[in-house]
Write an enzyme that holds these catalytic residues in place. Structure first.
Site, PDB file in Angstrom:
ATOM      1  N   ASP A  55       0.841  -1.200   0.000  1.00 44.57           N
ATOM      2  CA  ASP A  55       0.000   0.000   0.000  1.00 44.57           C
ATOM      3  C   ASP A  55       0.878   1.252   0.000  1.00 44.57           C
ATOM      4  OD1 ASP A  55      -2.277   1.552   0.190  1.00 44.57           O
ATOM      5  OD2 ASP A  55      -3.012   0.633   2.040  1.00 44.57           O
ATOM      6  N   ASP A  62     -10.933   1.947  -3.062  1.00 45.95           N
ATOM      7  CA  ASP A  62     -11.478   1.656  -1.727  1.00 45.95           C
ATOM      8  C   ASP A  62     -12.999   1.677  -1.754  1.00 45.95           C
ATOM      9  OD1 ASP A  62      -9.134   1.248  -0.409  1.00 45.95           O
ATOM     10  OD2 ASP A  62      -8.974   3.272   0.399  1.00 45.95           O
TER      11      ASP A  62
HETATM   12  C1  DGJ Z   1      -5.825   1.883   2.036  1.00 47.24           C
HETATM   13  C2  DGJ Z   1      -6.232   0.684   1.247  1.00 47.24           C
HETATM   14  O1  DGJ Z   1      -6.747   1.069   0.006  1.00 47.24           O
HETATM   15  C3  DGJ Z   1      -7.226  -0.147   2.051  1.00 47.24           C
HETATM   16  O2  DGJ Z   1      -7.643  -1.248   1.309  1.00 47.24           O
HETATM   17  C4  DGJ Z   1      -6.591  -0.569   3.341  1.00 47.24           C
HETATM   18  O3  DGJ Z   1      -5.518  -1.431   3.065  1.00 47.24           O
HETATM   19  C5  DGJ Z   1      -6.102   0.637   4.104  1.00 47.24           C
HETATM   20  N1  DGJ Z   1      -5.258   1.465   3.304  1.00 47.24           N
HETATM   21  C6  DGJ Z   1      -5.360   0.220   5.348  1.00 47.24           C
HETATM   22  O4  DGJ Z   1      -4.791   1.273   6.006  1.00 47.24           O
END
Ligand code: DGJ
Length: 689
Positions: A445, A513
């Site tokens: 990430d 997300d």
């Molecule tokens: C952002 C990501 O897009 C989410 O899926 C998740 O992993 C969060 N970060 C966790 O902090």
């Protein structure tokens, strides 16, 4: 195939359906005479007999034809290559010094007429896609590079010009837009140090009349995961160029000895936007993705279920429910390490939180493997919370500038991977994590774009914009090599880092997300314009959706996610037995069509209140259709399919009903969806004869 006609100073680069014809004029400028349908060498040579672009009063009409758009001489338009020599001289005067070519590669070499600088323009044919980049070599004092675009693409004269691209933001990535290209310069860019949610480094040009099925499309895409800039220029003389490269305004690069730019790939295609997308997908499946032949597993990710509130028992309980549903890869997300029980601490400390995992990750991994699933883990290696052991030990390791604040975003700062000791530390930490734990999948990430980007102590702050990305690539490459079984997902607060560069070293991407299936239909539509289904992770989550609050039927949520790499991300501990049982059936359905969806050709059949996507692989085809709203009690017509043999007979696996290919192609397939909003279906047909 590449044909060189030295006496004419002409090169013809031909893929299966298209040709790109380059000619060196008397000033040694490589001009594009043709980018379009395939031409023979003889046909290409005859282009030189056509009226030549010339110089009208105050207009250089060959300006919009330059394949290497170097600033210098009589030109005023957007320049893909802009330098400043140590003595203050701007611009280049390039002389052609040689060429070398093979069946599918070409290098044209130029040298500045005064300064010890050479420019190599590289081309590689990958089917109908041409990959291009520059190699700049300097044998003198450092040279300042204001722009070093990997490629300038010259669109042929068209009746009109329309620019297709995607814009977006967090939770609303890849929103497709097609607009008439205005005169002047239209700049698509990221200044964030990451590809960004806001624009994506690709563009398509058509003459304003192309449709999903018909018309010529000229497109390019940059393989770079940091800041970038793509300039679509429409000149008053009627010519259009697309020029793309890494870096953004006002960052400048310093060329010491050598600089290799990232690849910018370009393609001419016929057959509308659908064919352009299929050709891009095919290119990535053949030439970009590290393991293109693999089927991506159905994953479960715990993030939406637990947030930061995770425990060993809770993860095991979720894993058991996921396994019963048919999930093949269980991924533990944020919150497992250091002091990371909330978003203000722990980033940078990549060891299991001792209170949550007193015996480390081994018990969880063992249970996940025992359940027959692979184990995946979330990391965000480029980041640090100021409240972390790493930051306390190395506050100077983050990107920052002297006399400037360190703005925190999501309570975090960016580690400067351009510093070799930082990159080395990260590599060692992750390498150990993978070596000590049986981790099969890493969700990488990156939630915080660059601000106040500098590296005190360095005489060249701007270097970090490129250096960070190069170091990221090197770490990923080394980890992949040392842990060949591990697979990687690129995530950046959802789809903030999706591009051909990261896709050459990751196996899938987290698309957004926003898991609301209604919004996803739109996001997936834009995503599919360039990127293949095989990398597009899509989770089914809870209803009401945690981000949008929208309530949607389970089947609709599944069918939309089944048009990608299916995953589940809901609070399975709260799903009813009925929901869990239906979910298991839908996971099984997906596994039946998965090879077709992930490896087949994609046809976007309809997009609107009824969206239909079809995939064709060999003798099989799958259709996923989603109706968002039914208006005026009107039933939608059957969906006409694509890519089938008109002489074939196709059997619907669910109903057993047989259809003629010709009928499916012309009259379509009845969708059989019930009345009402948010209806959806999956149809799987197999050729019988
Ligand atoms: C952002 C990501 O897009 C989410 O899926 C998740 O992993 C969060 N970060 C966790 O902090």
């Amino acid at each position: 195939m590449i044909v060189h006609q030295p006496e004419l100073r002409l090169w013809v680069l031909s893929g299966p359906t298209g040709s790109y014809v380059l000619w060196l004029d008397e000033e040694d400028r490589p001009l594009v005479l043709h980018w379009g349908p395939r031409l023979t060498a003889e046909q290409a040579a005859s282009l030189l007999d056509l009226p030549r672009p010339g110089f009208w009063p105050v207009e250089n009409t060959s300006e919009g034809m330059a394949d290497l758009a170097a600033a210098g001489g009589l030109r005023y338009g957007a320049a893909g290559l802009q330098v400043r020599f140590p003595d203050g001289t701007r611009d280049l005067e390039l002389a052609f010094t040689g060429e070398s070519h093979t069946e599918d590669t070409l290098v044209l070499t130029f040298a500045d007429r005064h300064y010890p600088l050479t420019v190599e323009s590289h081309y590689r044919l990958r089917g109908d896609v041409i990959e291009r980049h520059l190699v700049l070599r300097n044998a003198g004092e450092p040279v300042t590079l204001a722009r070093a675009d990997s490629a300038t693409w010259v669109v042929p004269p068209l009746a009109d010009y329309r620019l297709g691209h995607v814009h977006g933001r967090w939770g609303a990535e890849t929103q497709l837009t097609r607009v008439e290209l205005p005169y002047g310069e239209t700049v698509l860019t990221s200044r964030r140090g990451v590809t960004s949610h806001h624009a994506n480094p690709w563009a398509m040009i058509d003459d304003g009349t192309a449709t999903e099925e018909h018309g010529a499309v000229y497109s390019c895409a940059l393989a770079w995961s940091g800041s970038w800039r793509l300039t679509a220029q429409r000149l008053p003389t009627g010519r259009v160029t697309l020029s793309a490269g890494f870096g953004h305004d006002p960052v400048v690069l310093t060329l010491e000895d050598e600089l290799v730019t990232p690849v910018c790939a370009g393609m001419y295609s016929q057959g509308g936007f659908g064919a352009a997308s299929r050709a891009w997908h095919d290119y990535q499946l053949r030439h970009v993705l590290p393991h293109p032949g693999e089927l991506r597993p159905v994953l479960y990710n715990s993030w939406e279920a637990t947030g930061f509130d995770l425990s060993l028992d809770g993860q095991i309980a979720l894993a058991e429910r996921a396994a019963a549903m048919g999930v093949e890869l269980f991924v533990m997300d944020d919150g497992w390490f250091g002091a990371r029980t909330h978003d203000a601490a722990g980033l940078g400390d990549w060891y299991p939180n001792p209170a949550r995992f007193p015996e480390g990750l081994a018990p969880l991994i063992a249970r996940v493997h025992e359940l027959g699933m692979r184990f995946g883990l979330w990391v965000e290696p480029e980041m640090v919370n100021p409240d972390s052991e790493l930051y306390r030990a190395h506050p100077d390791w983050v990107i920052h500038q002297p006399h400037r604040r360190r703005t925190e975003h999501r309570n975090q700062l960016v580690l400067n991977l351009a510093r070799p000791e930082v990159a080395e530390h990260l590599h060692r930490t992750l390498d150990e994590l993978l070596a000590k734990n049986a981790i099969d999948f890493v969700k990488w990430d990156m939630n915080r774009p660059f601000t106040e980007a500098g590296q005190p102590g360095s005489d060249d702050h701007d270097r970090l914009w490129i250096g960070h990305v190069r170091a990221l690539y090197a770490i990923l490459d080394r980890l992949r090599e040392a842990h060949p079984h591990a697979r990687f997902e690129s995530c950046s607060s959802g789809g903030g880092r999706v591009d051909l560069g990261i896709l050459s070293r990751t196996d899938q991407v987290w698309t957004s997300d926003n898991t609301d299936a209604l919004d996803r239909v739109e996001i997936q539509h834009g995503f599919s314009q360039l990127y293949p289904t095989r990398v597009m992770a899509a989770w089914v989550t809870d209803s009401p959706n945690p981000i949008t609050g929208r309530e949607l039927p389970l089947d609709f949520r599944f069918h939309v996610a089944m048009a990608g790499v299916l995953g589940v991300g809901g609070s399975l501990d709260k799903w009813t037995d009925g929901e869990l049982a239906r979910a298991a059936e839908l996971v099984a359905d997906y596994k039946r069509i998965r090879p077709i969806v992930q490896h087949g050709l994609q046809y976007r059949l309809a997009h609107g209140s009824l969206t239909g996507v079809q995939y064709v692989l060999g003798e099989q085809t799958a259709v996923l259709a989603f109706r968002t709203a039914r208006r005026f009690a009107q039933a939608e017509p059957p969906l006409a399919l694509r890519g089938l043999d008109p002489l074939g007979r196709y059997r619907d696996i669910a109903s057993g009903r047989e259809y003629h290919g010709a009928v499916l192609l012309t009259h379509g397939i009845p969708l059989g969806m019930g009345p009402g909003d948010y209806a959806s279906t999956m149809i799987h047909l197999v050729r019988e004869a």
